[in-house]
Scaffold this motif. Structure first.
Motif, PDB file in Angstrom:
ATOM      1  N   ALA A  49     -17.305  -3.960  15.287  1.00  0.00           N
ATOM      2  CA  ALA A  49     -16.894  -3.866  16.688  1.00  0.00           C
ATOM      3  C   ALA A  49     -16.660  -5.263  17.232  1.00  0.00           C
ATOM      4  CB  ALA A  49     -17.966  -3.157  17.517  1.00  0.00           C
ATOM      5  N   ALA A  50     -15.969  -5.334  18.347  1.00  0.00           N
ATOM      6  CA  ALA A  50     -15.745  -6.612  19.007  1.00  0.00           C
ATOM      7  C   ALA A  50     -15.599  -6.393  20.497  1.00  0.00           C
ATOM      8  CB  ALA A  50     -14.515  -7.325  18.446  1.00  0.00           C
ATOM      9  N   ASN A  51     -15.997  -7.426  21.230  1.00  0.00           N
ATOM     10  CA  ASN A  51     -15.893  -7.400  22.682  1.00  0.00           C
ATOM     11  C   ASN A  51     -15.113  -8.629  23.100  1.00  0.00           C
ATOM     12  OD1 ASN A  51     -16.329  -7.276  25.462  1.00  0.00           O
ATOM     13  ND2 ASN A  51     -18.364  -6.419  25.195  1.00  0.00           N
ATOM     14  N   ASP A  52     -13.902  -8.427  23.610  1.00  0.00           N
ATOM     15  CA  ASP A  52     -13.057  -9.542  24.007  1.00  0.00           C
ATOM     16  C   ASP A  52     -13.548 -10.187  25.295  1.00  0.00           C
ATOM     17  OD1 ASP A  52     -10.554  -7.790  22.495  1.00  0.00           O
ATOM     18  OD2 ASP A  52     -10.733  -9.950  22.174  1.00  0.00           O
ATOM     19  N   ARG A  53     -13.022 -11.358  25.575  1.00  0.00           N
ATOM     20  CA  ARG A  53     -13.419 -12.090  26.784  1.00  0.00           C
ATOM     21  C   ARG A  53     -13.181 -11.266  28.049  1.00  0.00           C
ATOM     22  NH1 ARG A  53     -10.048 -17.502  26.274  1.00  0.00           N
ATOM     23  NH2 ARG A  53      -8.493 -15.907  25.815  1.00  0.00           N
ATOM     24  N   ASP A  54     -12.116 -10.452  28.038  1.00  0.00           N
ATOM     25  CA  ASP A  54     -11.782  -9.689  29.231  1.00  0.00           C
ATOM     26  C   ASP A  54     -12.577  -8.381  29.317  1.00  0.00           C
ATOM     27  OD1 ASP A  54      -8.604  -8.289  27.999  1.00  0.00           O
ATOM     28  OD2 ASP A  54     -10.663  -8.173  27.237  1.00  0.00           O
ATOM     29  N   GLY A  55     -13.480  -8.165  28.373  1.00  0.00           N
ATOM     30  CA  GLY A  55     -14.312  -6.970  28.404  1.00  0.00           C
ATOM     31  C   GLY A  55     -13.784  -5.816  27.582  1.00  0.00           C
ATOM     32  N   SER A  56     -12.565  -5.932  27.075  1.00  0.00           N
ATOM     33  CA  SER A  56     -12.026  -4.857  26.245  1.00  0.00           C
ATOM     34  C   SER A  56     -12.794  -4.796  24.926  1.00  0.00           C
ATOM     35  CB  SER A  56     -10.538  -5.056  26.003  1.00  0.00           C
ATOM     36  OG  SER A  56     -10.293  -6.298  25.385  1.00  0.00           O
ATOM     37  N   THR A  57     -12.837  -3.614  24.355  1.00  0.00           N
ATOM     38  CA  THR A  57     -13.641  -3.401  23.151  1.00  0.00           C
ATOM     39  C   THR A  57     -12.801  -2.886  21.992  1.00  0.00           C
ATOM     40  OG1 THR A  57     -14.217  -1.190  23.936  1.00  0.00           O
ATOM     41  CG2 THR A  57     -15.751  -2.966  24.458  1.00  0.00           C
ATOM     42  N   ALA A  60     -14.365  -0.220  14.621  1.00  0.00           N
ATOM     43  CA  ALA A  60     -13.891   0.296  13.345  1.00  0.00           C
ATOM     44  C   ALA A  60     -13.921   1.819  13.397  1.00  0.00           C
ATOM     45  CB  ALA A  60     -14.802  -0.205  12.227  1.00  0.00           C
ATOM     46  N   ASP A  61     -13.044   2.450  12.649  1.00  0.00           N
ATOM     47  CA  ASP A  61     -12.978   3.908  12.653  1.00  0.00           C
ATOM     48  C   ASP A  61     -14.302   4.531  12.217  1.00  0.00           C
ATOM     49  OD1 ASP A  61      -9.523   4.043  11.486  1.00  0.00           O
ATOM     50  OD2 ASP A  61     -10.361   3.820  13.503  1.00  0.00           O
ATOM     51  N   SER A  62     -15.029   3.852  11.347  1.00  0.00           N
ATOM     52  CA  SER A  62     -16.269   4.393  10.808  1.00  0.00           C
ATOM     53  C   SER A  62     -17.389   4.510  11.847  1.00  0.00           C
ATOM     54  CB  SER A  62     -16.750   3.526   9.641  1.00  0.00           C
ATOM     55  OG  SER A  62     -16.935   2.179  10.057  1.00  0.00           O
ATOM     56  N   VAL A  63     -17.250   3.803  12.949  1.00  0.00           N
ATOM     57  CA  VAL A  63     -18.320   3.830  13.966  1.00  0.00           C
ATOM     58  C   VAL A  63     -17.827   4.315  15.316  1.00  0.00           C
ATOM     59  CG1 VAL A  63     -19.456   1.920  12.779  1.00  0.00           C
ATOM     60  CG2 VAL A  63     -18.015   1.443  14.781  1.00  0.00           C
ATOM     61  N   LYS A  64     -16.553   4.535  15.445  1.00  0.00           N
ATOM     62  CA  LYS A  64     -15.985   4.940  16.731  1.00  0.00           C
ATOM     63  C   LYS A  64     -16.623   6.237  17.204  1.00  0.00           C
ATOM     64  CE  LYS A  64     -11.774   3.739  17.062  1.00  0.00           C
ATOM     65  NZ  LYS A  64     -10.311   3.656  16.902  1.00  0.00           N
ATOM     66  N   GLY A 107      -3.251  -5.555  18.605  1.00  0.00           N
ATOM     67  CA  GLY A 107      -3.881  -4.394  17.984  1.00  0.00           C
ATOM     68  C   GLY A 107      -5.216  -4.059  18.618  1.00  0.00           C
ATOM     69  N   ASP A 108      -5.874  -3.035  18.036  1.00  0.00           N
ATOM     70  CA  ASP A 108      -7.142  -2.580  18.596  1.00  0.00           C
ATOM     71  C   ASP A 108      -8.277  -2.562  17.587  1.00  0.00           C
ATOM     72  OD1 ASP A 108      -6.497   1.046  18.547  1.00  0.00           O
ATOM     73  OD2 ASP A 108      -6.318  -0.511  17.023  1.00  0.00           O
ATOM     74  N   LYS A 109      -8.064  -3.166  16.430  1.00  0.00           N
ATOM     75  CA  LYS A 109      -9.110  -3.203  15.423  1.00  0.00           C
ATOM     76  C   LYS A 109      -9.979  -4.436  15.632  1.00  0.00           C
ATOM     77  CE  LYS A 109      -7.670   0.493  13.417  1.00  0.00           C
ATOM     78  NZ  LYS A 109      -8.429   1.756  13.631  1.00  0.00           N
ATOM     79  N   PRO A 110     -11.250  -4.374  15.195  1.00  0.00           N
ATOM     80  CA  PRO A 110     -12.112  -5.557  15.307  1.00  0.00           C
ATOM     81  C   PRO A 110     -11.548  -6.733  14.511  1.00  0.00           C
ATOM     82  CG  PRO A 110     -13.409  -3.598  14.829  1.00  0.00           C
ATOM     83  CD  PRO A 110     -11.977  -3.212  14.643  1.00  0.00           C
ATOM     84  N   TYR A 111     -11.834  -7.934  14.975  1.00  0.00           N
ATOM     85  CA  TYR A 111     -11.369  -9.139  14.297  1.00  0.00           C
ATOM     86  C   TYR A 111     -12.103  -9.338  12.975  1.00  0.00           C
ATOM     87  CZ  TYR A 111      -9.730 -10.073  19.024  1.00  0.00           C
ATOM     88  OH  TYR A 111      -9.123  -9.980  20.243  1.00  0.00           O
ATOM     89  N   GLY A 112     -11.410  -9.926  12.034  1.00  0.00           N
ATOM     90  CA  GLY A 112     -12.008 -10.200  10.736  1.00  0.00           C
ATOM     91  C   GLY A 112     -12.994 -11.356  10.795  1.00  0.00           C
TER      92      GLY A 112
END
Length: 129
Positions: A49-57, A60-64, A107-112
């Motif tokens: 998972a990831a949380n961007d600076r602007d609060g968007s999240t 990964a499909d496995s935990v959604k 995109g909407d996937k977590p960063y590597g």
């Protein structure tokens, strides 16, 4: 010197919940991108998972639908709430912070894992069936 400290790991039964915390120190700004990763023995590190600076999240499909990432800017702490845990969620969980400028935000996937400058030491999560 930026430091990240994770906490909250432990052992739970399948279907249980845990909340991981990641507290950042030494970074002069209150908003920044944070990612959560996990790595089970013998496997590659996986972006969860990831949380961007602007609060968007991002998830990964496995935990959604089961995991929720959030933050408390005042405490410089990010959280990963993990519900309905499964044995396959067993892994060492890491948080990482500050996105490298070379990584695209598209995109909407977590960063590597190569996208982050700083890493915590990890906290173990074990889920038994």
């Amino acid at each position: 010197q930026v430091q990240l400290v994770e906490s909250g790991g432990g052992s739970v039964q399948s279907g249980g919940s845990l909340r991981l915390s990641c507290t950042t120190s030494g970074y002069p700004y209150s908003t920044y991108t944070v990612g959560w990763f996990r790595q089970a023995p013998g496997t590659e590190r996986e972006a969860v998972a990831a949380n961007d600076r602007d609060g968007s999240t991002r998830y990964a499909d496995s935990v959604k639908g089961r995991f929720t990432i959030s933050k408390d800017n005042a405490k410089n702490t990010h959280y990963l709430q993990m519900n309905n845990l499964k044995p396959e969620d067993t892994a060492m969980y890491y948080c990482a912070a500050i996105l490298r400028p070379t990584c695209s935000r598209a995109g909407d996937k977590p960063y590597g894992e190569r996208c982050f400058w700083y890493w915590g030491q990890g906290t173990q999560v074990t889920v038994s069936s």
